[in-house]
Write a protein that holds these residues in place. Structure first.
Motif, PDB file in Angstrom:
ATOM      1  N   ASN A  38      -3.393   6.302  -8.318  1.00 32.42           N
ATOM      2  CA  ASN A  38      -3.075   5.208  -7.655  1.00 32.42           C
ATOM      3  C   ASN A  38      -4.486   4.392  -7.495  1.00 32.42           C
ATOM      4  O   ASN A  38      -5.151   3.645  -8.240  1.00 32.42           O
ATOM      5  N   ILE A  63      -1.377   7.604  -3.491  1.00 33.41           N
ATOM      6  CA  ILE A  63      -1.869   6.577  -3.222  1.00 33.41           C
ATOM      7  C   ILE A  63      -3.471   7.041  -3.027  1.00 33.41           C
ATOM      8  O   ILE A  63      -3.679   6.077  -3.801  1.00 33.41           O
ATOM      9  N   LYS A  97      -5.245   1.043  -9.177  1.00 36.90           N
ATOM     10  CA  LYS A  97      -4.770   0.001  -9.080  1.00 36.90           C
ATOM     11  C   LYS A  97      -4.460  -0.651  -7.363  1.00 36.90           C
ATOM     12  O   LYS A  97      -4.039  -1.790  -7.315  1.00 36.90           O
ATOM     13  N   LEU A  98      -5.589   0.242  -7.464  1.00 35.74           N
ATOM     14  CA  LEU A  98      -5.642  -0.095  -5.260  1.00 35.74           C
ATOM     15  C   LEU A  98      -7.142   0.333  -4.834  1.00 35.74           C
ATOM     16  O   LEU A  98      -7.354   1.084  -5.765  1.00 35.74           O
ATOM     17  N   ALA A 157      -6.210   1.758  -0.024  1.00 38.12           N
ATOM     18  CA  ALA A 157      -5.185   2.776  -0.463  1.00 38.12           C
ATOM     19  C   ALA A 157      -5.707   3.461   1.003  1.00 38.12           C
ATOM     20  O   ALA A 157      -4.656   3.996   1.651  1.00 38.12           O
TER      21      ALA A 157
END
Length: 115
Positions: free
Chosen positions: A50, A46, A56-57, A62
């Protein structure tokens, strides 16, 4: 790739000393291994992959996801009376999250540089 293995070795050594000195728990315990793996892989996938590498986050999103999953894990342990939640256990979880996020970022960076 060398930095990945250096961080892995330093993190594993740090984990040994955190378990032995702070928590006075055996290093290779199944119960602690599950909790450490959950925190490590939360940080790895995460935060490291990511949030930091792929973007992406957002970082705050996150952290909210990680906080929710970690809270549910602590709550589950509290109700089955595995251990009592204290400051050292929270620090152990934070250590695993940080180490996992650094390893996740470095793994993605090294993997994409080889292609």
């Amino acid at each position: 790739m060398k930095i990945f293995w250096v961080v892995f070795a330093i993190g594993l050594t740090g984990l040994y000393f955190v378990n032995m000195a702070m928590l006075k728990m055996p290093f290779l315990s199944w119960e602690w291994g599950k909790h450490a793996a959950i925190r490590f892989f939360l940080g790895f996938f995460i935060l490291g992959v990511n949030a930091f590498y792929a973007h992406k986050l957002k970082f705050t999103s996150a952290l909210k996801v990680i906080l929710a999953i970690a809270f549910l894990d602590y709550l589950y342990d509290y109700f089955i009376e595995t251990y009592r939640l204290n400051f050292e256990i929270i620090l152990h979880g934070l250590y695993m999250l940080v180490w996992g996020s650094i390893m996740g970022y470095l793994a993605c960076k090294d993997f994409n540089n080889k292609e």
